[in-house]
Motif scaffolding. Structure first.
Motif, PDB file in Angstrom:
ATOM      1  N   ARG A  82     -10.170   0.226   1.155  1.00 58.74           N
ATOM      2  CA  ARG A  82     -11.158   0.424   0.100  1.00 58.74           C
ATOM      3  C   ARG A  82     -11.913  -0.877  -0.201  1.00 58.74           C
ATOM      4  O   ARG A  82     -11.436  -1.976   0.101  1.00 58.74           O
ATOM      5  CB  ARG A  82     -10.469   0.944  -1.172  1.00 58.74           C
ATOM      6  CG  ARG A  82      -9.906   2.353  -0.998  1.00 58.74           C
ATOM      7  CD  ARG A  82      -9.121   2.818  -2.214  1.00 58.74           C
ATOM      8  NE  ARG A  82      -8.684   4.193  -2.048  1.00 58.74           N
ATOM      9  CZ  ARG A  82      -9.375   5.260  -2.413  1.00 58.74           C
ATOM     10  NH1 ARG A  82     -10.549   5.110  -3.011  1.00 58.74           N
ATOM     11  NH2 ARG A  82      -8.916   6.481  -2.210  1.00 58.74           N
TER      12      ARG A  82
ATOM     13  N   MET B 108      -6.018   8.869  -4.967  1.00 54.38           N
ATOM     14  CA  MET B 108      -6.388   7.975  -3.878  1.00 54.38           C
ATOM     15  C   MET B 108      -6.421   8.676  -2.516  1.00 54.38           C
ATOM     16  O   MET B 108      -7.212   8.319  -1.652  1.00 54.38           O
ATOM     17  CB  MET B 108      -5.398   6.795  -3.810  1.00 54.38           C
ATOM     18  CG  MET B 108      -5.145   6.116  -5.142  1.00 54.38           C
ATOM     19  SD  MET B 108      -6.639   5.443  -5.894  1.00 54.38           S
ATOM     20  CE  MET B 108      -6.902   4.005  -4.874  1.00 54.38           C
TER      21      MET B 108
ATOM     22  N   ASP C  37       0.831  -1.193   0.000  1.00 49.38           N
ATOM     23  CA  ASP C  37       0.000   0.000   0.000  1.00 49.38           C
ATOM     24  C   ASP C  37       0.874   1.256   0.000  1.00 49.38           C
ATOM     25  O   ASP C  37       2.060   1.215   0.337  1.00 49.38           O
ATOM     26  CB  ASP C  37      -0.875  -0.010   1.259  1.00 49.38           C
ATOM     27  CG  ASP C  37      -2.216   0.682   1.083  1.00 49.38           C
ATOM     28  OD1 ASP C  37      -2.394   1.405   0.090  1.00 49.38           O
ATOM     29  OD2 ASP C  37      -3.076   0.506   1.974  1.00 49.38           O
TER      30      ASP C  37
ATOM     31  N   GLY D 144      -5.282   2.156   0.315  1.00 51.01           N
ATOM     32  CA  GLY D 144      -5.842   1.116  -0.539  1.00 51.01           C
ATOM     33  C   GLY D 144      -6.404  -0.056   0.241  1.00 51.01           C
ATOM     34  O   GLY D 144      -7.363  -0.708  -0.189  1.00 51.01           O
ATOM     35  N   TYR D 145      -5.806  -0.347   1.386  1.00 50.90           N
ATOM     36  CA  TYR D 145      -6.220  -1.492   2.195  1.00 50.90           C
ATOM     37  C   TYR D 145      -7.668  -1.366   2.643  1.00 50.90           C
ATOM     38  O   TYR D 145      -8.392  -2.356   2.759  1.00 50.90           O
ATOM     39  CB  TYR D 145      -5.305  -1.611   3.416  1.00 50.90           C
ATOM     40  CG  TYR D 145      -5.623  -2.759   4.341  1.00 50.90           C
ATOM     41  CD1 TYR D 145      -5.072  -4.024   4.124  1.00 50.90           C
ATOM     42  CD2 TYR D 145      -6.466  -2.596   5.446  1.00 50.90           C
ATOM     43  CE1 TYR D 145      -5.354  -5.082   4.973  1.00 50.90           C
ATOM     44  CE2 TYR D 145      -6.755  -3.647   6.303  1.00 50.90           C
ATOM     45  CZ  TYR D 145      -6.191  -4.889   6.062  1.00 50.90           C
ATOM     46  OH  TYR D 145      -6.472  -5.939   6.900  1.00 50.90           O
TER      47      TYR D 145
ATOM     48  N   GLN E 197     -10.388  -3.642  -2.289  1.00 46.33           N
ATOM     49  CA  GLN E 197      -9.081  -3.141  -1.905  1.00 46.33           C
ATOM     50  C   GLN E 197      -8.238  -2.824  -3.137  1.00 46.33           C
ATOM     51  O   GLN E 197      -8.391  -3.440  -4.196  1.00 46.33           O
ATOM     52  CB  GLN E 197      -8.351  -4.164  -1.034  1.00 46.33           C
ATOM     53  CG  GLN E 197      -9.000  -4.351   0.327  1.00 46.33           C
ATOM     54  CD  GLN E 197      -8.283  -5.386   1.174  1.00 46.33           C
ATOM     55  OE1 GLN E 197      -7.842  -6.423   0.667  1.00 46.33           O
ATOM     56  NE2 GLN E 197      -8.160  -5.112   2.472  1.00 46.33           N
ATOM     57  N   VAL E 198      -7.367  -1.820  -2.994  1.00 45.51           N
ATOM     58  CA  VAL E 198      -6.492  -1.395  -4.075  1.00 45.51           C
ATOM     59  C   VAL E 198      -5.051  -1.432  -3.570  1.00 45.51           C
ATOM     60  O   VAL E 198      -4.727  -0.758  -2.587  1.00 45.51           O
ATOM     61  CB  VAL E 198      -6.827   0.030  -4.558  1.00 45.51           C
ATOM     62  CG1 VAL E 198      -5.856   0.470  -5.654  1.00 45.51           C
ATOM     63  CG2 VAL E 198      -8.265   0.107  -5.054  1.00 45.51           C
ATOM     64  N   PHE E 199      -4.211  -2.220  -4.228  1.00 46.46           N
ATOM     65  CA  PHE E 199      -2.810  -2.285  -3.859  1.00 46.46           C
ATOM     66  C   PHE E 199      -1.932  -1.965  -5.059  1.00 46.46           C
ATOM     67  O   PHE E 199      -2.374  -2.038  -6.213  1.00 46.46           O
ATOM     68  CB  PHE E 199      -2.450  -3.677  -3.314  1.00 46.46           C
ATOM     69  CG  PHE E 199      -3.184  -4.029  -2.058  1.00 46.46           C
ATOM     70  CD1 PHE E 199      -2.943  -3.331  -0.888  1.00 46.46           C
ATOM     71  CD2 PHE E 199      -4.126  -5.050  -2.039  1.00 46.46           C
ATOM     72  CE1 PHE E 199      -3.626  -3.644   0.285  1.00 46.46           C
ATOM     73  CE2 PHE E 199      -4.807  -5.367  -0.888  1.00 46.46           C
ATOM     74  CZ  PHE E 199      -4.558  -4.661   0.284  1.00 46.46           C
TER      75      PHE E 199
END
Length: 240
Positions: A211, A168, A83, A208-209, A214-216
């Motif tokens: 969301r 983000m 992240d 990101g974690y 999740q978005v990494f």
């Protein structure tokens, strides 16, 4: 610093456009690298962390320092959840020992941009946060250091994180739970904070974690952290 530049220019020293130079880490051999956790209420809430009555402080290992425009590499089987975290970096210029919040900023040499890259799967499986944030290249800093006289108020700066073309994180340093001055004062109560120390002051919400989904960061990702008045710090990602 201005006097040194003026003297070099007057002496006819050769110059080169910054665009033709390769960056290094904003700090090369810091006395120590200290990080403040859960220092924005939104970030603490989204990661289900508590903003304690006292600060959460941990160290980042110097091998993690990296430069603007560089590539950070990690193994997917070790860290599948990597992240970003936009943070204001503070560089101490004179020893700070038992200083008040009112005097703390007098000890600051300058400010820089930090991306406190974090392996979330490790962060939430261990009792400390140093290892998950101290992989080689996990602490990019830069692109420059702006001296303290150029920043009128470190609590009035806008931070953004752009990952692969998407914004983000988007917040102000005035959202910090504890200000830069309060952080320096608190650290100085128990030990002298030596010149060259880099303090990473915490990240705002938008990780990101947290969301859904999740978005990494992944292989080929590009992440840019920008702080107004300082600049934009870009990191390229390589997963092996």
């Amino acid at each position: 610093m201005r006097a040194a530049v003026d003297a070099a220019t007057a002496a006819g020293a050769p110059t080169m456009p910054v665009a033709e130079l390769r960056h290094d880490s904003a700090v090369l051999r810091p006395a120590q690298v200290l990080a403040i956790g859960a220092n924005y209420a939104a970030h603490a809430s989204e990661l289900k962390l508590r903003s304690e009555s006292t600060m959460t402080i941990f160290s980042l290992w110097p091998n993690s320092l990296a430069a603007h425009g560089g590539t950070t590499t990690w193994a997917d089987d070790v860290a599948p959840q990597v992240d970003y975290e936009a943070e204001l970096g503070v560089i101490i210029g004179t020893p700070a020992r038992n200083v008040s919040p009112q005097d703390a900023l007098d000890h600051v040499f300058g400010y820089t941009v930090v991306n406190d890259i974090t392996a979330r799967n490790i962060q939430f499986s261990e009792a400390q946060w140093s290892r998950c944030k101290s992989f080689d290249g996990f602490t990019p800093t830069g692109p420059v250091v702006v001296t303290a006289d150029e920043i009128a108020d470190p609590q009035d700066l806008w931070l953004t994180t752009n990952l692969d073309g998407h914004v983000m994180q988007d917040a102000s340093t005035n959202e910090m739970v504890r200000s830069v001055a309060e952080i320096i004062s608190y650290l100085s109560k128990t030990a002298t904070v030596p010149p060259g120390t880099l303090i990473s002051t915490g990240s705002p919400g938008g990780a990101g974690y947290s969301r859904n989904p999740q978005v990494f960061m992944h292989d080929g990702s590009t992440v840019t952290v920008t702080i107004e008045g300082i600049g934009s710090l870009t990191t390229h990602c390589r997963v092996v």
